[in-house]
Write an enzyme that holds these catalytic residues in place. Structure first.
Site, short mmCIF file in Angstrom:
data_model
loop_
_atom_site.label_atom_id
_atom_site.label_comp_id
_atom_site.label_asym_id
_atom_site.label_seq_id
_atom_site.Cartn_x
_atom_site.Cartn_y
_atom_site.Cartn_z
CD GLU A 56 -2.77 1.03 2.56
OE1 GLU A 56 -3.91 1.54 2.52
OE2 GLU A 56 -2.30 0.49 3.58
CE LYS A 129 -7.54 0.57 3.79
NZ LYS A 129 -6.36 1.28 4.36
CB CYS A 169 -4.11 -1.72 4.86
SG CYS A 169 -3.11 -1.21 6.29
#
Length: 281
Positions: A56, A129, A169
């Protein structure tokens, strides 16, 4: 670009496939970050990796949270996307491009987007995301929603590693996302976990996602002290379907390599058919 999640027939590699996760310690200098990434992808390709995954924020980590908004690109156009396409094509690898900032519906935010390019440099998948990180403990605090617009679609696609699902993440903490992928061979999770949360939860959650989905997990991470003072946990890992850590790099830039073996997936699912035993969802 999101693949259908209902399709039952998909490509599965006939034998082991080498996969690679890149760890970086990115800073505010985009050109320097890309140069470092290019060298690490070349190293992974030379080691025989067919699929390479970046962390990321590989192109930019800045103490100025608005910097990524200024760096944002339109979908399908921009130097970061050109870099990813060219790098995949140059080395003949499938490249999971960590995350880059793409335009959102408002000018003050971005989509934190993972783009995947095949070995010819063609874009084959995009994931934005979904879960946005928020954390506060003393003087340490993060609020991704201030500059990032959340995504809303699950993304799976066929790659040299078989059926592959994308996440980023903080998504790691939400197992329902991974269940929504269906049966996959590989989960990719680019990350920039904080030192505080990573030390406590990173490995145990990654291993849990591998165990409960009976698949490989590759988690390329940021790992070290960044120029702006931020410290990320690192510990880039590749984990097998039984939850065994096959390879790990604690901190600093580098390449993590392992073999994804379809026979291992089949053996785990045959001996413990947990996916067939599901009754809810």
């Amino acid at each position: 670009m999101n693949s259908s999640l209902t399709a039952q027939a998909f490509h599965r590699p006939p034998g082991p496939v080498r996969i690679a996760a890149i760890q970086t310690v990115s800073g505010p200098d985009v050109d320097a970050n890309l140069e470092a990434v290019a060298a690490l992808v070349a190293e992974a390709a030379a080691a025989g990796a067919a699929l390479v995954a970046l962390p990321e924020y590989f192109a930019l980590i800045s103490a100025d949270e608005s910097a990524k908004v200024r760096l944002r690109e339109a979908e399908g156009d921009g130097p970061l996307q050109a870099f990813l396409a060219a790098t995949a094509r140059r080395h003949g690898v499938w490249l999971v491009g960590g995350t880059i900032p793409l335009r959102a519906s408002t000018d003050d935010k971005v989509r934190n987007s993972t783009l995947v390019f095949d070995d010819q440099g063609r874009r084959v998948a995009r994931y934005d995301k979904i879960h946005l990180f928020g954390f506060r403990r003393g003087e340490e605090h993060y609020d991704e929603a201030a500059t990032i617009e959340q995504g809303g679609e699950v993304c799976c696609f066929d790659s040299p590693a078989g059926r592959t699902g994308l996440s980023v993440c903080y998504d790691l903490r939400f197992p329902e996302l991974f269940r929504a992928m269906g049966e996959v061979d590989l989960i990719v999770l680019p990350a920039a976990f904080t030192f505080t949360t990573g030390r406590a939860h990173w490995e145990v959650l990654l291993r849990a996602r591998a165990i409960e989905n009976q698949c490989y997990v590759i988690a390329p991470a940021q790992g070290g002290r960044h120029p702006g003072g931020r410290v990320t946990w690192g510990h880039t890992m590749i984990i097998d379907p039984w939850g065994e850590v096959l390879a790990c790099r604690d901190e600093g830039p580098g390449v993590v390599l392992a073999e994804l073996d379809p026979a291992r997936i089949a053996a785990v699912r045959e001996s413990l058919p947990a996916l067939r035993h599901r009754r809810l969802g």
